[in-house]
Every structure is written in C-alpha cells, then in structure tokens.
Design a protein around this motif. Structure first.
Motif, PDB file in Angstrom:
ATOM      1  N   GLY A  11       0.842  -1.202   0.000  1.00 43.59           N
ATOM      2  CA  GLY A  11       0.000   0.000   0.000  1.00 43.59           C
ATOM      3  C   GLY A  11       0.869   1.241   0.000  1.00 43.59           C
ATOM      4  N   ASN A  12       0.584   2.146  -0.915  1.00 39.91           N
ATOM      5  CA  ASN A  12       1.326   3.403  -1.018  1.00 39.91           C
ATOM      6  C   ASN A  12       0.408   4.530  -0.558  1.00 39.91           C
ATOM      7  N   TRP A  13       0.675   5.025   0.635  1.00 38.01           N
ATOM      8  CA  TRP A  13      -0.196   6.078   1.187  1.00 38.01           C
ATOM      9  C   TRP A  13       0.081   7.442   0.550  1.00 38.01           C
ATOM     10  N   LYS A  14       1.163   7.542  -0.217  1.00 35.10           N
ATOM     11  CA  LYS A  14       1.555   8.816  -0.846  1.00 35.10           C
ATOM     12  C   LYS A  14       1.610   9.919   0.231  1.00 35.10           C
ATOM     13  N   MET A  15       1.212  11.153  -0.103  1.00 33.91           N
ATOM     14  CA  MET A  15       1.309  12.241   0.882  1.00 33.91           C
ATOM     15  C   MET A  15      -0.004  12.341   1.664  1.00 33.91           C
ATOM     16  N   GLY A  98      11.110   5.176  -8.382  1.00 35.34           N
ATOM     17  CA  GLY A  98      10.657   5.373  -9.766  1.00 35.34           C
ATOM     18  C   GLY A  98       9.155   5.407  -9.927  1.00 35.34           C
ATOM     19  N   HIS A  99       8.422   5.711  -8.843  1.00 35.04           N
ATOM     20  CA  HIS A  99       6.967   5.859  -9.019  1.00 35.04           C
ATOM     21  C   HIS A  99       6.717   6.933 -10.082  1.00 35.04           C
ATOM     22  N   SER A 100       5.674   6.737 -10.873  1.00 31.76           N
ATOM     23  CA  SER A 100       5.446   7.675 -11.991  1.00 31.76           C
ATOM     24  C   SER A 100       5.221   9.099 -11.511  1.00 31.76           C
ATOM     25  N   GLU A 101       4.704   9.250 -10.271  1.00 30.62           N
ATOM     26  CA  GLU A 101       4.532  10.614  -9.762  1.00 30.62           C
ATOM     27  C   GLU A 101       5.880  11.268  -9.496  1.00 30.62           C
ATOM     28  N   ARG A 102       6.869  10.481  -9.116  1.00 27.27           N
ATOM     29  CA  ARG A 102       8.211  11.038  -8.924  1.00 27.27           C
ATOM     30  C   ARG A 102       8.878  11.268 -10.282  1.00 27.27           C
ATOM     31  N   TYR A 166       4.430  -2.882 -12.266  1.00 29.15           N
ATOM     32  CA  TYR A 166       3.946  -2.331 -13.540  1.00 29.15           C
ATOM     33  C   TYR A 166       2.718  -1.473 -13.244  1.00 29.15           C
ATOM     34  N   GLU A 167       2.861  -0.182 -13.471  1.00 34.42           N
ATOM     35  CA  GLU A 167       1.777   0.749 -13.191  1.00 34.42           C
ATOM     36  C   GLU A 167       1.546   1.644 -14.408  1.00 34.42           C
ATOM     37  N   PRO A 168       0.578   1.300 -15.254  1.00 34.40           N
ATOM     38  CA  PRO A 168       0.275   2.201 -16.360  1.00 34.40           C
ATOM     39  C   PRO A 168      -0.128   3.568 -15.791  1.00 34.40           C
ATOM     40  N   ALA A 171      -3.681   4.664 -15.453  1.00 35.02           N
ATOM     41  CA  ALA A 171      -4.586   3.895 -14.588  1.00 35.02           C
ATOM     42  C   ALA A 171      -4.461   4.321 -13.129  1.00 35.02           C
ATOM     43  N   ILE A 172      -3.455   5.141 -12.828  1.00 32.16           N
ATOM     44  CA  ILE A 172      -3.208   5.498 -11.426  1.00 32.16           C
ATOM     45  C   ILE A 172      -4.207   6.561 -10.970  1.00 32.16           C
ATOM     46  N   GLY A 173      -5.004   6.192  -9.986  1.00 33.73           N
ATOM     47  CA  GLY A 173      -5.947   7.136  -9.387  1.00 33.73           C
ATOM     48  C   GLY A 173      -7.092   7.542 -10.296  1.00 33.73           C
ATOM     49  N   THR A 174      -7.284   6.849 -11.393  1.00 27.57           N
ATOM     50  CA  THR A 174      -8.313   7.260 -12.360  1.00 27.57           C
ATOM     51  C   THR A 174      -9.543   6.358 -12.340  1.00 27.57           C
ATOM     52  N   TYR A 209       1.057  -5.584 -10.074  1.00 26.60           N
ATOM     53  CA  TYR A 209       0.253  -4.681 -10.908  1.00 26.60           C
ATOM     54  C   TYR A 209      -0.192  -3.511 -10.027  1.00 26.60           C
ATOM     55  N   GLY A 210      -0.154  -2.309 -10.551  1.00 26.93           N
ATOM     56  CA  GLY A 210      -0.658  -1.138  -9.827  1.00 26.93           C
ATOM     57  C   GLY A 210      -1.422  -0.224 -10.755  1.00 26.93           C
ATOM     58  N   GLY A 211      -2.486   0.368 -10.228  1.00 23.31           N
ATOM     59  CA  GLY A 211      -3.313   1.298 -11.008  1.00 23.31           C
ATOM     60  C   GLY A 211      -4.779   0.967 -10.807  1.00 23.31           C
ATOM     61  N   SER A 212      -5.421   1.722  -9.877  1.00 28.59           N
ATOM     62  CA  SER A 212      -6.863   1.552  -9.615  1.00 28.59           C
ATOM     63  C   SER A 212      -7.232   0.122  -9.224  1.00 28.59           C
ATOM     64  N   LEU A 213      -6.310  -0.533  -8.509  1.00 32.59           N
ATOM     65  CA  LEU A 213      -6.645  -1.843  -7.943  1.00 32.59           C
ATOM     66  C   LEU A 213      -7.564  -1.597  -6.759  1.00 32.59           C
ATOM     67  N   LYS A 214      -8.677  -2.316  -6.695  1.00 39.95           N
ATOM     68  CA  LYS A 214      -9.639  -2.108  -5.615  1.00 39.95           C
ATOM     69  C   LYS A 214     -10.334  -3.427  -5.301  1.00 39.95           C
ATOM     70  N   GLY A 230       0.134  -6.726  -5.828  1.00 36.96           N
ATOM     71  CA  GLY A 230      -0.308  -5.410  -6.296  1.00 36.96           C
ATOM     72  C   GLY A 230       0.334  -4.279  -5.520  1.00 36.96           C
ATOM     73  N   LEU A 231       0.432  -3.137  -6.191  1.00 41.66           N
ATOM     74  CA  LEU A 231       0.815  -1.880  -5.536  1.00 41.66           C
ATOM     75  C   LEU A 231      -0.445  -1.029  -5.543  1.00 41.66           C
ATOM     76  N   VAL A 232      -0.891  -0.656  -4.352  1.00 38.59           N
ATOM     77  CA  VAL A 232      -2.215  -0.060  -4.195  1.00 38.59           C
ATOM     78  C   VAL A 232      -2.090   1.339  -3.624  1.00 38.59           C
ATOM     79  N   GLY A 233      -2.667   2.312  -4.304  1.00 39.12           N
ATOM     80  CA  GLY A 233      -2.648   3.683  -3.800  1.00 39.12           C
ATOM     81  C   GLY A 233      -3.893   3.966  -2.974  1.00 39.12           C
ATOM     82  N   GLY A 234      -4.878   4.588  -3.609  1.00 38.32           N
ATOM     83  CA  GLY A 234      -6.082   5.049  -2.914  1.00 38.32           C
ATOM     84  C   GLY A 234      -6.724   3.996  -2.016  1.00 38.32           C
ATOM     85  N   ALA A 235      -6.845   2.786  -2.508  1.00 42.22           N
ATOM     86  CA  ALA A 235      -7.557   1.751  -1.742  1.00 42.22           C
ATOM     87  C   ALA A 235      -6.748   1.211  -0.573  1.00 42.22           C
TER      88      ALA A 235
HETATM   89  C1  PEP Z   1      -0.085   4.122  -7.135  1.00 39.76           C
HETATM   90  O1  PEP Z   1       0.012   5.335  -7.145  1.00 39.76           O
HETATM   91  O2  PEP Z   1       0.909   3.413  -6.940  1.00 39.76           O
HETATM   92  C2  PEP Z   1      -1.404   3.546  -7.364  1.00 39.76           C
HETATM   93  C3  PEP Z   1      -1.470   2.322  -7.801  1.00 39.76           C
HETATM   94  O3  PEP Z   1      -2.469   4.354  -7.116  1.00 39.76           O
HETATM   95  P1  PEP Z   1      -4.027   3.959  -7.221  1.00 39.76           P
HETATM   96  O4  PEP Z   1      -4.189   2.598  -6.618  1.00 39.76           O
HETATM   97  O5  PEP Z   1      -4.729   5.010  -6.424  1.00 39.76           O
HETATM   98  O6  PEP Z   1      -4.384   3.973  -8.658  1.00 39.76           O
END
Ligand code: PEP
Length: 249
Positions: A11-15, A98-102, A166-168, A171-174, A209-214, A230-235
């Motif tokens: 889980g990536n809590w980001k900021m 190397g997160h895409s936001e960075r 792999y995080e398209p 797909a991140i946060g969308t 896999y990462g990107g809107s995994l929920k 998975g790498l999970v942001g929001g969820a």
């Molecule tokens: C992320 O930023 O690594 C990510 C996967 O975000 P989200 O799950 O919110 O799309």
C-alpha cells in the motif's frame, strides 16, 4: 498467479496520513489476524513522518513497511531528502523507487531510479521499482517498448532482491484499468525481460500490478499469470478496502 512466488500486496499512502491515520493500521492488523493468515506479504508505505511508528504498529500483525522514495546518496547536504539507511533505521524493509509521480513531478530518469534502487540494496532494503507507460505511449503502440526501456535503465545489475511494479500511468488514481489481456501481455513481457537478463532469479521476481486496484477488481487481476501481487494507492488508505484486496489473493 505463479505458485512459486509468494504474492506481495503493498500500500502506497503517498502524501496522506497523520498520526491519527495509524488507527487504520491497527484496524488492518486486526482484520489480518482475525481471519486465516494472509496468503501475501503485506507492506504499507506511509509518509516518512509515520514510518517508525507504522513499523512498530505493524510488527505484531506481520505488516511490513516501506519508504516511498529515497535519495541515492548515503548522507550529506540534501535538504528535505531521506536516505535508504534512514528508512531502514525507521524499520522499513522495502522502498518504492521510480513511481510515476516522482518521474513526472521530479523529473526522475531511469538512471536516477537505478541509483536509488542501488542505495536501497546498500541499506538492505528491497526496492519496488516502478515502470509504466503513459496513455499517449499506449495509444501510439509503444507501451511495451517504453516499459522495456524503463526496466533496462532502472534495474541495477545486482544479486539482491527487488520487486517490479507495472503501473500504467493512465490507470493510477483514475478508476480505469487495462483489460485483463493487456495486463497479462505486459506482465508476460516483463517476466521475459527479467528471465533474459537474470536467468532463474528473474523467474522469481515479484511483478506487481498497480493502477486503480480495488476490492471489486482485485480477485480477477491478481489471478492473472505473472501478476504476483499489487501496488495499491487510494484503496490502501482504508483498512477495510486494503484488507479486502489482500484477502482476494
Ligand atoms: C499508485 O500510485 O501506486 C497507485 C497504484 O495508485 P491507485 O491505486 O490510487 O491507482
């Protein structure tokens, strides 16, 4: 999912998160210890300010922690940065690099990402090395070329353990995700690149896999071949959602 690789859910809590947010970690720990043992390694990457507390919190329930970034240098005059050794000292076992936001917000190149991963190795951390194409690159049919270039440039030559995510970017946060077939194709490609370069060792690297995994899509995505977690942001911010993703493994 490969039977020989223990899945990893990070889980990536980001900021996001202040000390009160550690209550989510307590709730997650309770959820994980109440039921059958999770079939995945569980990692939370909180903001650096919460890392030491999160590491202490997670210890009793088997939740590991990671940093969200690190500086390539061990120490020095780098105001505002954090070294891999500092993350390890705060209890981290992983570090996202190397997160895409960075890459997008801080202009991080593959070369820099590779140096950060090397710094992670030197501190005894397992780097989670992120790759992924933008929407324009996918539309132009360049998704695999871009990801292969990022893999070649961002992964150090080392015997140490690392993880690929792999995080398209699109797909991140969308709320959008690639089709299962697109995910399967890219993960198989990544596996091919890893085995070509690292041999047997490349066959045992976790590819997340990462990107809107929920909770609603985790079961089918995590069942795709070569998706080893998975790498999970929001969820990951809400214990009940993150626990549901972990139990989908
Ligand atoms: C992320 O930023 O690594 C990510 C996967 O975000 P989200 O799950 O919110 O799309």
């Amino acid at each position: 999912m490969s039977k020989t690789i223990t899945p990893l859910i990070a889980g990536n809590w980001k900021m996001n998160g202040v000390s009160a947010s550690l209550a989510e970690l307590t709730a997650l720990g309770q959820a994980l210890t109440a039921g059958p043992a999770p079939r995945a390694i569980v990692v939370i990457c909180p903001p650096a300010t919460l890392l030491a507390a999160a590491s202490a919190h997670g210890a009793s329930s088997g939740i590991l922690t990671g940093g969200q970034d690190c500086h390539p240098a061990k120490s020095g005059a780098h105001t505002g940065d954090i070294s891999a050794a500092m993350l390890a000292d705060a209890g981290a076992q992983y570090v996202i690099v190397g997160h895409s936001e960075r890459r997008a917000n801080h202009g991080e190149t593959d070369e820099l990402v590779r140096a950060k991963a090397e710094a992670g190795f030197a501190a005894g951390l397992k780097p989670i090395i992120c790759v992924g194409e933008t929407e324009a690159e996918r539309d132009a049919g360049q998704a695999e070329t871009v990801v292969e270039r990022q893999l070649a440039g961002s992964i150090p030559d080392s015997e140490a353990t690392f993880v690929v995510a792999y995080e398209p970017v699109w797909a991140i946060g969308t709320g959008r995700t690639p089709t299962n077939a697109e995910i399967a194709q890219m993960h198989a490609r990544i596996r091919g690149v890893l085995t070509a370069r690292f041999g047997e060792r490349g066959a045992s690297v976790n590819i997340l896999y990462g990107g809107s995994l929920k909770p609603s899509n985790a079961r089918e995505i995590l069942a795709i071949e070569h998706v080893n977690g998975g790498l999970v942001g929001g969820a990951s911010l809400l214990a009940k959602d993150f626990a549901a993703i972990i139990s989908a493994v």
